[in-house]
Enzyme design. Sequence first.
Site, mmCIF file in Angstrom:
data_model
loop_
_atom_site.group_PDB
_atom_site.id
_atom_site.type_symbol
_atom_site.label_atom_id
_atom_site.label_comp_id
_atom_site.label_asym_id
_atom_site.label_seq_id
_atom_site.Cartn_x
_atom_site.Cartn_y
_atom_site.Cartn_z
ATOM 1 N N LYS A 14 0.831 -1.215 0.000
ATOM 2 C CA LYS A 14 0.000 0.000 0.000
ATOM 3 C C LYS A 14 0.863 1.261 0.000
ATOM 4 O O LYS A 14 0.627 2.174 -0.789
ATOM 5 C CB LYS A 14 -0.935 0.008 1.221
ATOM 6 C CG LYS A 14 -1.898 -1.173 1.284
ATOM 7 C CD LYS A 14 -2.871 -1.064 2.435
ATOM 8 C CE LYS A 14 -2.256 -1.229 3.816
ATOM 9 N NZ LYS A 14 -1.812 -2.618 4.115
ATOM 10 N N ARG A 129 11.241 -7.122 5.507
ATOM 11 C CA ARG A 129 11.183 -5.705 5.877
ATOM 12 C C ARG A 129 11.643 -5.514 7.317
ATOM 13 O O ARG A 129 12.285 -4.521 7.647
ATOM 14 C CB ARG A 129 9.753 -5.176 5.673
ATOM 15 C CG ARG A 129 9.641 -3.675 5.847
ATOM 16 C CD ARG A 129 8.275 -3.167 5.404
ATOM 17 N NE ARG A 129 7.264 -3.393 6.424
ATOM 18 C CZ ARG A 129 5.969 -3.081 6.273
ATOM 19 N NH1 ARG A 129 5.534 -2.579 5.143
ATOM 20 N NH2 ARG A 129 5.120 -3.291 7.248
ATOM 21 N N ARG A 135 10.505 -1.537 12.701
ATOM 22 C CA ARG A 135 9.116 -1.497 13.158
ATOM 23 C C ARG A 135 8.841 -2.582 14.179
ATOM 24 O O ARG A 135 9.165 -3.750 13.975
ATOM 25 C CB ARG A 135 8.166 -1.637 11.958
ATOM 26 C CG ARG A 135 7.977 -0.327 11.229
ATOM 27 C CD ARG A 135 7.107 -0.461 10.004
ATOM 28 N NE ARG A 135 5.813 -1.091 10.275
ATOM 29 C CZ ARG A 135 4.800 -1.043 9.414
ATOM 30 N NH1 ARG A 135 4.928 -0.401 8.268
ATOM 31 N NH2 ARG A 135 3.663 -1.641 9.719
ATOM 32 N N ARG A 146 -1.290 -9.920 12.892
ATOM 33 C CA ARG A 146 -1.781 -8.910 11.936
ATOM 34 C C ARG A 146 -2.564 -9.563 10.806
ATOM 35 O O ARG A 146 -3.586 -9.037 10.356
ATOM 36 C CB ARG A 146 -0.609 -8.099 11.367
ATOM 37 C CG ARG A 146 -0.030 -7.123 12.386
ATOM 38 C CD ARG A 146 1.363 -6.700 12.028
ATOM 39 N NE ARG A 146 1.438 -5.815 10.885
ATOM 40 C CZ ARG A 146 2.563 -5.573 10.212
ATOM 41 N NH1 ARG A 146 3.694 -6.178 10.570
ATOM 42 N NH2 ARG A 146 2.556 -4.736 9.210
HETATM 43 P P1 ATP Z 1 1.667 -1.848 4.152
HETATM 44 O O1 ATP Z 1 2.943 -2.565 4.376
HETATM 45 O O2 ATP Z 1 0.800 -2.509 3.064
HETATM 46 O O3 ATP Z 1 1.871 -0.401 3.868
HETATM 47 P P2 ATP Z 1 0.968 -2.365 7.008
HETATM 48 O O4 ATP Z 1 -0.205 -3.214 7.410
HETATM 49 O O5 ATP Z 1 2.304 -2.950 7.211
HETATM 50 O O6 ATP Z 1 0.777 -1.925 5.511
HETATM 51 P P3 ATP Z 1 0.272 0.183 8.338
HETATM 52 O O7 ATP Z 1 -0.873 0.511 7.451
HETATM 53 O O8 ATP Z 1 1.404 1.111 8.348
HETATM 54 O O9 ATP Z 1 0.993 -1.166 7.984
HETATM 55 O O10 ATP Z 1 -0.339 -0.024 9.831
HETATM 56 C C1 ATP Z 1 0.452 -0.427 10.912
HETATM 57 C C2 ATP Z 1 -0.398 -0.628 12.170
HETATM 58 O O11 ATP Z 1 -1.011 0.637 12.564
HETATM 59 C C3 ATP Z 1 -1.589 -1.585 12.044
HETATM 60 O O12 ATP Z 1 -1.211 -2.945 12.201
HETATM 61 C C4 ATP Z 1 -2.523 -1.077 13.179
HETATM 62 O O13 ATP Z 1 -2.101 -1.514 14.442
HETATM 63 C C5 ATP Z 1 -2.311 0.434 13.123
HETATM 64 N N1 ATP Z 1 -3.321 1.058 12.225
HETATM 65 C C6 ATP Z 1 -3.060 1.666 11.037
HETATM 66 N N2 ATP Z 1 -4.203 2.065 10.446
HETATM 67 C C7 ATP Z 1 -5.223 1.694 11.271
HETATM 68 C C8 ATP Z 1 -6.641 1.790 11.221
HETATM 69 N N3 ATP Z 1 -7.265 2.351 10.169
HETATM 70 N N4 ATP Z 1 -7.358 1.300 12.254
HETATM 71 C C9 ATP Z 1 -6.777 0.750 13.300
HETATM 72 N N5 ATP Z 1 -5.444 0.590 13.422
HETATM 73 C C10 ATP Z 1 -4.662 1.060 12.423
HETATM 74 MG MG MG Z 2 2.223 1.065 5.184
#
Ligand code: ATP
Ligand code: MG
Length: 191
Positions: A14, A129, A135, A146
């Site tokens: 994303k 990653r 992170r 997750r």
């Molecule tokens: P990507 O790698 O595809 O960019 P990702 O799932 O690794 O996505 P982020 O979108 O950066 O990571 O989100 C990291 C964490 O932040 C989530 O696991 C959650 O705990 C919190 N978070 C982010 N957005 C939301 C949301 N809309 N509602 C609740 N928690 C959220």
């Molecule tokens: Mg992200």
Amino acid sequence: MFNIVIFGGPGSGKGTQSEKLIERYGLTHISTGEVLRNEIANGTELGKIADSYISKGNLIPDDLMVNILAAEVDRLAKTSKGFIFDGFPRTIAQADELAKMLDKRGEKVNAVVGLEVPDSVLTERLIQRGKSSGRADDNAETIGKRLEVYHNTTSPLRDYYIARGEYKGIHGLGSIDEIFDRIVTSLPVCG
Ligand code: ATP
Ligand code: MG
């Protein structure tokens, strides 16, 4: 305005594809994950709360998350010709709130780009990653949690947006540029 939701499992790309979309279309990026990680890095009260959820692989509660998102939209709307919502919505309740928030401004979600990637690949990417991201959530145990949260709570949004005619499913395997080309082709006004 042209508003895009970029949707997919953790590590589906994303953030990466959002950067390319911004470059191409001049949209404004709102990554909820980044907003939260900034709060954590700055040691704010909100950051402490966020960290307690994120480091365990859980979602931040909806009411808190919706307030954070609304504040970002208010802050950026004046100078924006459209948003990319990256990481939001992650629950049906958040999607309903987003629709309301945009409706008040005479706007809507124009397209939902769903990056479709199997769990085995997501896990592999996140482990990779984790070696450099620093992170707290890119470790084997939290990644499993997750993915579970994604399948239980977030993935129903696919049907939610299909029912509204907004969902564009994108095959999420291949090079970054190949995936980006698929996205561009799928977008109504830009394809
Ligand atoms: P990507 O790698 O595809 O960019 P990702 O799932 O690794 O996505 P982020 O979108 O950066 O990571 O989100 C990291 C964490 O932040 C989530 O696991 C959650 O705990 C919190 N978070 C982010 N957005 C939301 C949301 N809309 N509602 C609740 N928690 C959220
Ligand atoms: Mg992200």
